[in-house]
Design an enzyme around this catalytic site. Structure first.
Site, PDB file in Angstrom:
ATOM      1  N   CYS A   1     -12.072 -11.878  20.409  1.00 51.65           N
ATOM      2  CA  CYS A   1     -11.298 -10.935  19.581  1.00 51.65           C
ATOM      3  C   CYS A   1     -10.214 -10.284  20.439  1.00 51.65           C
ATOM      4  O   CYS A   1      -9.596  -9.312  20.016  1.00 51.65           O
ATOM      5  CB  CYS A   1     -12.221  -9.884  18.972  1.00 51.65           C
ATOM      6  SG  CYS A   1     -13.158  -8.979  20.198  1.00 51.65           S
TER       7      CYS A   1
ATOM      8  N   CYS B   1      -2.833  -0.174   9.139  1.00 52.11           N
ATOM      9  CA  CYS B   1      -2.013  -1.390   9.067  1.00 52.11           C
ATOM     10  C   CYS B   1      -0.685  -1.149   9.773  1.00 52.11           C
ATOM     11  O   CYS B   1      -0.129  -0.055   9.707  1.00 52.11           O
ATOM     12  CB  CYS B   1      -1.726  -1.763   7.607  1.00 52.11           C
ATOM     13  SG  CYS B   1      -3.198  -2.318   6.725  1.00 52.11           S
TER      14      CYS B   1
ATOM     15  N   CYS C   1      -0.819   5.920   7.090  1.00 55.38           N
ATOM     16  CA  CYS C   1      -2.135   5.498   7.575  1.00 55.38           C
ATOM     17  C   CYS C   1      -1.938   4.541   8.746  1.00 55.38           C
ATOM     18  O   CYS C   1      -1.086   3.664   8.695  1.00 55.38           O
ATOM     19  CB  CYS C   1      -2.868   4.791   6.430  1.00 55.38           C
ATOM     20  SG  CYS C   1      -4.391   3.977   6.915  1.00 55.38           S
TER      21      CYS C   1
ATOM     22  N   CYS D   1       0.837  -1.209   0.000  1.00 60.63           N
ATOM     23  CA  CYS D   1       0.000   0.000   0.000  1.00 60.63           C
ATOM     24  C   CYS D   1       0.870   1.257   0.000  1.00 60.63           C
ATOM     25  O   CYS D   1       1.790   1.372   0.817  1.00 60.63           O
ATOM     26  CB  CYS D   1      -0.901  -0.009   1.231  1.00 60.63           C
ATOM     27  SG  CYS D   1      -1.814   1.525   1.426  1.00 60.63           S
TER      28      CYS D   1
ATOM     29  N   ASP E   1     -19.116 -15.560  22.689  1.00 60.92           N
ATOM     30  CA  ASP E   1     -18.349 -14.711  21.771  1.00 60.92           C
ATOM     31  C   ASP E   1     -18.536 -13.248  22.193  1.00 60.92           C
ATOM     32  O   ASP E   1     -19.238 -12.481  21.532  1.00 60.92           O
ATOM     33  CB  ASP E   1     -18.866 -14.924  20.337  1.00 60.92           C
ATOM     34  CG  ASP E   1     -18.125 -14.066  19.321  1.00 60.92           C
ATOM     35  OD1 ASP E   1     -17.059 -13.521  19.660  1.00 60.92           O
ATOM     36  OD2 ASP E   1     -18.623 -13.948  18.187  1.00 60.92           O
TER      37      ASP E   1
ATOM     38  N   CYS F   1      -7.922   1.286  -0.703  1.00 61.78           N
ATOM     39  CA  CYS F   1      -7.461   0.463   0.419  1.00 61.78           C
ATOM     40  C   CYS F   1      -7.562  -0.993  -0.012  1.00 61.78           C
ATOM     41  O   CYS F   1      -8.644  -1.459  -0.380  1.00 61.78           O
ATOM     42  CB  CYS F   1      -8.314   0.715   1.658  1.00 61.78           C
ATOM     43  SG  CYS F   1      -7.922  -0.425   3.000  1.00 61.78           S
TER      44      CYS F   1
HETATM   45  C1  LIG Z   1     -18.219  -9.930  19.218  1.00 57.17           C
HETATM   46  S1  LIG Z   1     -19.943  -9.732  18.990  1.00 57.17           S
HETATM   47  C2  LIG Z   1     -20.367 -11.378  18.519  1.00 57.17           C
HETATM   48  C3  LIG Z   1     -21.700 -11.549  17.914  1.00 57.17           C
HETATM   49  C4  LIG Z   1     -21.915 -12.870  17.171  1.00 57.17           C
HETATM   50  N1  LIG Z   1     -21.465 -14.010  17.930  1.00 57.17           N
HETATM   51  C5  LIG Z   1     -21.258 -12.844  15.808  1.00 57.17           C
HETATM   52  O1  LIG Z   1     -20.273 -13.543  15.596  1.00 57.17           O
HETATM   53  O2  LIG Z   1     -21.748 -12.106  14.948  1.00 57.17           O
HETATM   54  C6  LIG Z   1     -20.481  -9.550  20.626  1.00 57.17           C
HETATM   55  C7  LIG Z   1     -21.972  -9.468  20.824  1.00 57.17           C
HETATM   56  O3  LIG Z   1     -22.197  -9.333  22.237  1.00 57.17           O
HETATM   57  C8  LIG Z   1     -23.267  -8.456  22.454  1.00 57.17           C
HETATM   58  N2  LIG Z   1     -23.060  -7.929  23.819  1.00 57.17           N
HETATM   59  C9  LIG Z   1     -22.266  -6.904  24.216  1.00 57.17           C
HETATM   60  N3  LIG Z   1     -22.307  -6.775  25.560  1.00 57.17           N
HETATM   61  C10 LIG Z   1     -23.135  -7.747  26.007  1.00 57.17           C
HETATM   62  C11 LIG Z   1     -23.587  -8.132  27.296  1.00 57.17           C
HETATM   63  N4  LIG Z   1     -23.178  -7.474  28.387  1.00 57.17           N
HETATM   64  N5  LIG Z   1     -24.436  -9.176  27.403  1.00 57.17           N
HETATM   65  C12 LIG Z   1     -24.849  -9.840  26.315  1.00 57.17           C
HETATM   66  N6  LIG Z   1     -24.469  -9.516  25.063  1.00 57.17           N
HETATM   67  C13 LIG Z   1     -23.618  -8.492  24.903  1.00 57.17           C
HETATM   68  C14 LIG Z   1     -23.182  -7.438  21.349  1.00 57.17           C
HETATM   69  O4  LIG Z   1     -24.463  -6.876  21.117  1.00 57.17           O
HETATM   70  C15 LIG Z   1     -22.669  -8.298  20.176  1.00 57.17           C
HETATM   71  O5  LIG Z   1     -23.738  -8.760  19.401  1.00 57.17           O
END
Ligand SMILES: C[S@@+](CC[C@H](N)C(=O)[O-])C[C@H]1O[C@@H](n2cnc3c(N)ncnc32)[C@H](O)[C@@H]1O
Length: 424
Positions: free
Chosen positions: A381, A80, A77, A71, A355, A155
């Site tokens: 993440c 990255c 920027c 890039c 998640d 990008c």
């Molecule tokens: C990293 S995302 C994952 C969503 C889904 N598993 C996906 O892969 O698309 C985290 C999710 O947690 C929800 N979230 C954030 N804080 C939360 C909480 N305190 N209790 C329950 N859900 C929550 C958000 O709305 C979001 O949809």
């Protein structure tokens, strides 16, 4: 004030953010865009006790794995951090960072840890910064550690649809913003077109609505919404309902709802989660979002999908009803940080998937530890909060039986994980 010192030093290792690390007079020097084995000339800037940042002035002796960044705005920027190293070395560094983070909690990577990468051109979601000054809009990503916006003409990370629409995002900001106003544009490519959420510190004045609608229609955007700060976003124009598909189920995407940033990354996560739950017939999908995992899992199990965002749960429920899946998938709005599912509510599940956002799922992990659940699939993440939660599970008798590292944020320091925990 004294002139910043310019020194030559050797880079010994790579730090967690991708900075080269060297030493000067016993102090640590972090040098962005420098690689181990290199001799570099840097300008020193104090960063804290016995630590400096070094702005790279010249690579005096390059490492053999240094490559020409693809890039043209790399290093200007801040999007990255790691385009200047071979992909092999980059992958090894990312894996080593995850291993080092796990080690802080006494965890080691399972031997067969799988690494999955995404490719350039796959990012279907991005947040651009825009600022208007003297009737000119600057739109792009922020420079590293700065509020300065680096104007973006292209990008490599973005999908073709997002790349092609950069001039239209600019046009949108031009009509929507007044002079000296800034906004973030969260853009998502959906099946029905681009979904754009503009977030600014001000309301959208009445006089700017029609011009914005005209630009959005001309560009063929599915929806453009506006949010004043953290207030409830308002759709300004919707030509098509932005929709996404999980397994074969169509979901209407709520404004600003979470979505995995790339389709290939999403597919890799779904594959790892599906494999991770094994033959489970009853699954709880916690922090489930719009159904990324719940709908694919519903092919083999009855699923309870829990998320705190009410519009997200409403969209999931509407999709369940449309697809006549009630009884197979159920949506529940609940804040799992404040009121995690307790052991008695976890009893019916053969497997639990979680998640969470970057902060992790500490309270829910403590409940899982006390429950009789035997299989947990953790998606994360943030390796640091993941390691904390994994420790809680492992102290309660779980073993980490597999780990997948996903590189969905190519050329950055971010890594995503899917781990399977089981206990007898
Ligand atoms: C990293 S995302 C994952 C969503 C889904 N598993 C996906 O892969 O698309 C985290 C999710 O947690 C929800 N979230 C954030 N804080 C939360 C909480 N305190 N209790 C329950 N859900 C929550 C958000 O709305 C979001 O949809």
């Amino acid at each position: 004030m004294s002139e910043p010192l310019t020194v030559d030093l050797d880079i010994q290792s790579l730090g967690a953010q991708g900075d080269g690390i060297g030493r000067h007079d016993g102090a640590v020097v972090f040098v962005p865009y420098a690689l181990p084995g290199e001799r570099v000339r840097v300008r020193l800037q104090e960063r804290g006790h016995n630590a400096f940042s070094g702005r790279l002035i010249e690579v005096l002796a390059a490492a053999p794995n240094r490559v020409v960044p693809p890039c043209p705005v790399f290093t200007r920027c801040g999007g990255c951090a790691m385009q200047h190293v071979s992909m092999e070395e980059y992958g090894a560094w990312k894996k080593a960072q995850v291993a080092a983070t796990l080690a802080t909690r006494g965890l080691s990577m399972p031997e067969k840890t799988e690494i999955v990468s995404t490719a350039p051109g796959e990012r279907r979601r991005a947040v651009f910064a825009a600022h208007k000054e003297k009737d000119q809009v600057t739109l792009g990503f922020h420079a590293a550690m700065s509020h300065e916006i680096v104007p973006l003409e292209d990008c490599l990370l973005l999908t073709p649809a997002l790349r092609a629409s950069l001039p239209q995002f600019n046009a949108l900001a031009m009509v929507a913003l007044h002079n000296k106003q800034s906004a973030d544009l969260q853009v998502t490519e959906t099946l029905s077109g681009l979904d754009i959420l503009m977030q600014s510190g001000d309301d959208l004045p009445e006089a700017r609505r029609q011009p914005l609608i005209a630009v959005a229609r001309q560009a063929g955007f599915a929806r453009v919404s506006w949010a004043h700060g953290k207030r409830q976003p308002e759709p300004i124009v919707m030509e098509h309902v932005p929709q996404v598909r999980f397994a074969d189920i169509l979901v209407d995407l709520p404004i600003g709802a979470f979505l995995q940033p790339s389709l290939s990354g999403e597919a890799a996560l779904v594959a790892a989660v599906t494999k991770g739950v094994g033959k489970a017939k009853r699954v709880a999908d916690l922090y489930g979002g719009c159904g990324t995992f719940s709908f694919p899992l519903a092919k083999q199990a009855r699923v309870l999908s829990v998320d705190s965002a009410r519009p997200t749960v409403a969209a999931l429920t509407a999709a369940i009803n449309r697809a006549r899946l009630s009884g197979r998938v159920e949506g529940l709005a609940r804040d799992l940080d404040q009121s995690p599912l307790p052991p008695q509510d976890l009893k019916p599940f053969d497997a639990v998937v979680f998640d969470p956002p970057r902060a992790g799922a500490e309270m829910q992990s403590r409940m899982l530890a006390k429950s009789i659940v035997k299989r947990v699939v953790a998606v994360s993440c943030n390796p640091a909060s993941f390691a904390r939660d994994a420790r809680i599970l492992m102290d309660a008798g779980f073993a980490m039986t597999s780990l997948t590292v996903l590189d969905q944020f190519l050329w950055s320091h971010h890594a995503e994980l899917v781990a399977v925990f089981t206990r007898k």
